[in-house]
Scaffold this active site. Structure first.
Site, mmCIF file in Angstrom:
data_model
loop_
_atom_site.group_PDB
_atom_site.id
_atom_site.type_symbol
_atom_site.label_atom_id
_atom_site.label_comp_id
_atom_site.label_asym_id
_atom_site.label_seq_id
_atom_site.Cartn_x
_atom_site.Cartn_y
_atom_site.Cartn_z
ATOM 1 N N TYR A 152 6.129 1.855 -12.307
ATOM 2 C CA TYR A 152 5.492 2.840 -11.438
ATOM 3 C C TYR A 152 6.249 3.906 -11.053
ATOM 4 O O TYR A 152 5.757 5.241 -11.388
ATOM 5 C CB TYR A 152 5.124 2.123 -10.185
ATOM 6 C CG TYR A 152 4.500 2.667 -9.015
ATOM 7 C CD1 TYR A 152 3.084 2.886 -9.246
ATOM 8 C CD2 TYR A 152 4.891 3.259 -7.919
ATOM 9 C CE1 TYR A 152 2.272 3.507 -8.217
ATOM 10 C CE2 TYR A 152 4.156 3.806 -6.965
ATOM 11 C CZ TYR A 152 2.923 4.194 -7.159
ATOM 12 O OH TYR A 152 2.099 4.796 -6.150
ATOM 13 N N ASP A 153 7.498 3.761 -10.809
ATOM 14 C CA ASP A 153 8.485 5.058 -10.176
ATOM 15 C C ASP A 153 8.504 5.959 -11.317
ATOM 16 O O ASP A 153 8.216 7.274 -11.106
ATOM 17 C CB ASP A 153 9.651 4.370 -9.758
ATOM 18 C CG ASP A 153 9.653 3.604 -8.504
ATOM 19 O OD1 ASP A 153 8.571 3.113 -8.326
ATOM 20 O OD2 ASP A 153 10.868 3.379 -8.079
ATOM 21 N N LYS A 156 5.392 7.769 -12.583
ATOM 22 C CA LYS A 156 4.883 8.806 -11.629
ATOM 23 C C LYS A 156 5.993 9.841 -11.704
ATOM 24 O O LYS A 156 5.511 11.069 -11.608
ATOM 25 C CB LYS A 156 4.547 8.419 -10.203
ATOM 26 C CG LYS A 156 3.721 7.590 -9.677
ATOM 27 C CD LYS A 156 2.521 8.101 -9.520
ATOM 28 C CE LYS A 156 1.462 7.125 -9.106
ATOM 29 N NZ LYS A 156 0.296 7.917 -8.877
ATOM 30 N N VAL A 194 2.069 -4.482 2.488
ATOM 31 C CA VAL A 194 2.468 -5.004 3.649
ATOM 32 C C VAL A 194 1.596 -4.985 4.809
ATOM 33 O O VAL A 194 1.387 -6.044 5.435
ATOM 34 C CB VAL A 194 3.936 -4.477 4.145
ATOM 35 C CG1 VAL A 194 3.700 -2.843 4.565
ATOM 36 C CG2 VAL A 194 4.556 -5.143 5.220
ATOM 37 N N GLY A 214 13.730 -8.022 7.151
ATOM 38 C CA GLY A 214 12.458 -7.026 7.897
ATOM 39 C C GLY A 214 13.182 -5.829 8.495
ATOM 40 O O GLY A 214 12.549 -5.321 9.280
ATOM 41 N N ASP A 280 14.008 -2.902 -3.786
ATOM 42 C CA ASP A 280 12.851 -2.538 -2.700
ATOM 43 C C ASP A 280 13.767 -1.727 -1.879
ATOM 44 O O ASP A 280 14.751 -1.594 -1.142
ATOM 45 C CB ASP A 280 12.711 -3.877 -1.844
ATOM 46 C CG ASP A 280 11.633 -3.718 -0.897
ATOM 47 O OD1 ASP A 280 10.544 -4.522 -1.238
ATOM 48 O OD2 ASP A 280 11.516 -3.079 0.114
HETATM 49 P P1 NAD Z 1 -5.834 1.487 -5.319
HETATM 50 O O1 NAD Z 1 -5.138 0.474 -6.104
HETATM 51 O O2 NAD Z 1 -6.748 1.014 -4.354
HETATM 52 O O3 NAD Z 1 -6.633 2.702 -6.154
HETATM 53 C C1 NAD Z 1 -6.120 2.828 -7.558
HETATM 54 C C2 NAD Z 1 -7.717 3.112 -8.282
HETATM 55 O O4 NAD Z 1 -7.328 3.383 -9.531
HETATM 56 C C3 NAD Z 1 -8.409 1.726 -8.360
HETATM 57 O O5 NAD Z 1 -9.468 1.910 -8.182
HETATM 58 C C4 NAD Z 1 -8.183 1.313 -9.792
HETATM 59 O O6 NAD Z 1 -9.124 0.458 -10.438
HETATM 60 C C5 NAD Z 1 -7.829 2.609 -10.570
HETATM 61 N N1 NAD Z 1 -7.023 2.461 -11.931
HETATM 62 C C6 NAD Z 1 -6.074 2.099 -12.210
HETATM 63 N N2 NAD Z 1 -5.896 2.064 -13.498
HETATM 64 C C7 NAD Z 1 -6.800 2.705 -13.901
HETATM 65 C C8 NAD Z 1 -6.851 3.415 -15.122
HETATM 66 N N3 NAD Z 1 -6.268 3.195 -16.404
HETATM 67 N N4 NAD Z 1 -8.220 3.978 -15.502
HETATM 68 C C9 NAD Z 1 -8.940 4.311 -14.391
HETATM 69 N N5 NAD Z 1 -8.731 3.984 -13.263
HETATM 70 C C10 NAD Z 1 -7.725 3.168 -13.072
HETATM 71 O O7 NAD Z 1 -4.557 2.209 -4.706
HETATM 72 P P2 NAD Z 1 -4.558 3.491 -3.518
HETATM 73 O O8 NAD Z 1 -3.506 3.151 -2.656
HETATM 74 O O9 NAD Z 1 -5.952 3.971 -3.404
HETATM 75 O O10 NAD Z 1 -3.852 4.576 -4.429
HETATM 76 C C11 NAD Z 1 -4.408 5.815 -5.063
HETATM 77 C C12 NAD Z 1 -3.416 6.649 -5.587
HETATM 78 O O11 NAD Z 1 -2.559 7.232 -4.774
HETATM 79 C C13 NAD Z 1 -2.465 5.906 -6.553
HETATM 80 O O12 NAD Z 1 -2.201 6.816 -7.843
HETATM 81 C C14 NAD Z 1 -1.092 5.749 -6.103
HETATM 82 O O13 NAD Z 1 -0.106 5.900 -6.818
HETATM 83 C C15 NAD Z 1 -1.157 6.744 -5.132
HETATM 84 N N6 NAD Z 1 -0.496 6.458 -3.836
HETATM 85 C C16 NAD Z 1 -0.587 5.757 -2.772
HETATM 86 C C17 NAD Z 1 0.002 5.391 -2.015
HETATM 87 C C18 NAD Z 1 -0.378 4.293 -0.757
HETATM 88 O O14 NAD Z 1 0.270 4.119 0.337
HETATM 89 N N7 NAD Z 1 -1.907 3.827 -0.572
HETATM 90 C C19 NAD Z 1 1.354 5.655 -1.705
HETATM 91 C C20 NAD Z 1 1.696 6.524 -2.871
HETATM 92 C C21 NAD Z 1 0.809 6.762 -3.771
HETATM 93 N N1 UDP Z 2 6.791 -6.599 2.646
HETATM 94 C C1 UDP Z 2 6.914 -7.562 3.523
HETATM 95 N N2 UDP Z 2 5.977 -8.729 3.553
HETATM 96 C C2 UDP Z 2 5.021 -8.460 2.546
HETATM 97 C C3 UDP Z 2 4.760 -7.316 1.873
HETATM 98 C C4 UDP Z 2 5.626 -6.231 1.831
HETATM 99 O O1 UDP Z 2 8.075 -7.788 4.233
HETATM 100 O O2 UDP Z 2 4.151 -9.502 2.582
HETATM 101 C C5 UDP Z 2 7.689 -5.534 2.525
HETATM 102 C C6 UDP Z 2 8.341 -4.982 1.168
HETATM 103 O O3 UDP Z 2 9.379 -5.793 0.774
HETATM 104 C C7 UDP Z 2 8.542 -3.441 1.637
HETATM 105 C C8 UDP Z 2 7.663 -3.083 2.481
HETATM 106 O O4 UDP Z 2 7.176 -4.518 3.273
HETATM 107 O O5 UDP Z 2 9.971 -3.579 1.916
HETATM 108 C C9 UDP Z 2 6.580 -2.317 1.977
HETATM 109 O O6 UDP Z 2 5.808 -2.987 0.883
HETATM 110 P P1 UDP Z 2 4.676 -2.396 0.270
HETATM 111 O O7 UDP Z 2 4.455 -3.537 -1.099
HETATM 112 O O8 UDP Z 2 3.540 -2.450 1.131
HETATM 113 O O9 UDP Z 2 5.139 -0.993 -0.476
HETATM 114 P P2 UDP Z 2 6.302 -0.204 -1.130
HETATM 115 O O10 UDP Z 2 7.489 -1.168 -1.008
HETATM 116 O O11 UDP Z 2 5.758 0.093 -2.087
HETATM 117 O O12 UDP Z 2 6.572 0.791 0.080
#
Ligand code: NAD
Ligand code: UDP
Length: 332
Positions: A152-153, A156, A194, A214, A280
């Site tokens: 993922y990281d 992106k 979370v 936590g 994490d």
């Molecule tokens: P989500 O998982 O609800 O939405 C992602 C959508 O992309 C889903 O509808 C999934 O079906 C679709 N998708 C996945 N792979 C695909 C592919 N190969 N082709 C077409 N569609 C595909 O997640 P979200 O929270 O709505 O995130 C949306 C975007 O924002 C993502 O790119 C995510 O990385 C980014 N983002 C979200 C957060 C957050 O906290 N919500 C934080 C950082 C970045």
């Molecule tokens: N986390 C947790 N319990 C859960 C799910 C997540 O303690 O049931 C923690 C996780 O280890 C992380 C933080 O909550 O430190 C945020 O996790 P999330 O998966 O929401 O997002 P990200 O780690 O990508 O910021």
């Protein structure tokens, strides 16, 4: 005769439009009078998220995977397609990298061909486990290239590289937003992130699972605030590319979040501790000075209010006997 509305109506593509953030974005873009094409392969998104939009003549749904090329006429592209929850993006890590990298190449290629402006939903994960706190856009990050979060990281990060190379090489109009943890209605109840985990656990009387002690921190932004930022970023002049941090700078430990959820739900759930997943990040808080300066934007909905709305949404799903929550109820 073509009406004025049709003359100024933009055709906007939202990839990942059936997901949590994508569905809110489609809704907002339709309200603003655009033609919206919602593209999704339904890996983590659902048709339920956008069902209420399907009767709108200006809304179009397209099943497509962004790892394959796409040929359509559009004015703007919001590239959101990518699973965002660690549980989901680690399920098929090779596909996750492909979605970010091939997806970016395909959507940038489309933008170049049709002269569209393109926004990338990047992430605070580009900073990895940061040594600089709060995180500013100038910070290059501390990312493990071979760990379980790397698909993922690094996917992106590579997408950002591609966006900036298309900008430098082909003069493409790009916009990159680095999203920090965002929550709200339409997160999938089984999403694994979370906020959804804690609320579902609290509402169903299950133990609340804290990973590690936590003490790690996150800064939580409510979805409506974030969508406002997306639209403002897209509407900036061509000089502005980002990357720009978007998120709520109010920082909480994960334990504080759990306690807040228990308080707001009135739940009797107990806190239990589970091992911290590898890589994490220990702390996460955006410096949003650039967003304030360039977008005149800052979040308006704070944690307690946003959690209240999100709890009401999940509570509604449980009361309606939504299929997606049946497994969780059975486990309770
Ligand atoms: P989500 O998982 O609800 O939405 C992602 C959508 O992309 C889903 O509808 C999934 O079906 C679709 N998708 C996945 N792979 C695909 C592919 N190969 N082709 C077409 N569609 C595909 O997640 P979200 O929270 O709505 O995130 C949306 C975007 O924002 C993502 O790119 C995510 O990385 C980014 N983002 C979200 C957060 C957050 O906290 N919500 C934080 C950082 C970045
Ligand atoms: N986390 C947790 N319990 C859960 C799910 C997540 O303690 O049931 C923690 C996780 O280890 C992380 C933080 O909550 O430190 C945020 O996790 P999330 O998966 O929401 O997002 P990200 O780690 O990508 O910021």
């Amino acid at each position: 005769m073509t009406s004025m509305t049709n003359l100024i109506r933009k055709r906007v593509l939202v990839t990942g439009g059936a997901g949590f953030l994508g569905s809110h974005l489609c809704e907002r873009l339709l309200k603003e009078g655009n033609d919206v094409i919602c593209l999704d392969n339904y890996f983590t998104g659902t048709k339920q998220n956008i069902n209420h939009l399907r009767d709108d003549p200006h809304f179009e749904l397209m099943r497509h995977d962004v790892t394959f090329p796409l040929y359509i006429e559009v004015d703007e592209i919001y590239n959101l397609a990518c699973p965002a929850s660690p549980v989901h993006y680690q399920h098929d890590p090779v596909q996750t990298t492909k979605t970010s990298v091939h997806g970016a190449i395909n959507m940038l290629g489309l933008a170049k061909r049709v002269g569209a402006k393109i926004f990338q939903a990047s992430t605070s994960e580009v900073y990895g486990d940061p040594h600089v706190h709060p995180q500013r856009e100038e910070y290059w990050g501390n990312v493990n290239p071979i760990g379980i979060r790397s698909c993922y990281d690094e996917g992106k990060r590579c997408a950002e590289t591609l966006f900036f190379d298309y900008h430098r090489q082909h003069d493409l109009r790009i916009k990159v937003g680095r999203i920090f943890n965002t929550y709200g209605p339409r997160m999938h109840p089984n999403d694994g992130r979370v906020v959804s985990n804690f609320i579902m656990q609290a509402l169903t009387g299950q133990d609340i699972t804290l990973y590690g002690d936590g003490g790690q921190t996150r800064s939580f932004c409510y979805c409506d605030d974030l969508i406002e930022a997306f639209v403002r970023i897209m509407n900036t002049g061509d000089h502005f590319t980002g990357p720009v941090n978007i998120g709520n700078p109010n920082e909480f430990t994960i334990k504080q979040l759990a306690e807040k959820v228990i308080e707001l739900t009135g739940s009797k759930s107990k806190l239990i501790y589970k091992p911290l997943p590898s890589d994490d990040p220990m702390q996460r808080k955006p410096d949003i000075s650039l967003a304030k300066q360039e977008l005149d934007w800052e979040p308006t909905i704070q944690l307690e209010e946003g959690l209240g709305k999100t709890i009401a949404y999940f509570d509604g799903l449980l009361k309606a006997g939504d299929k997606s929550v049946a497994d969780i109820q059975r486990a309770a």
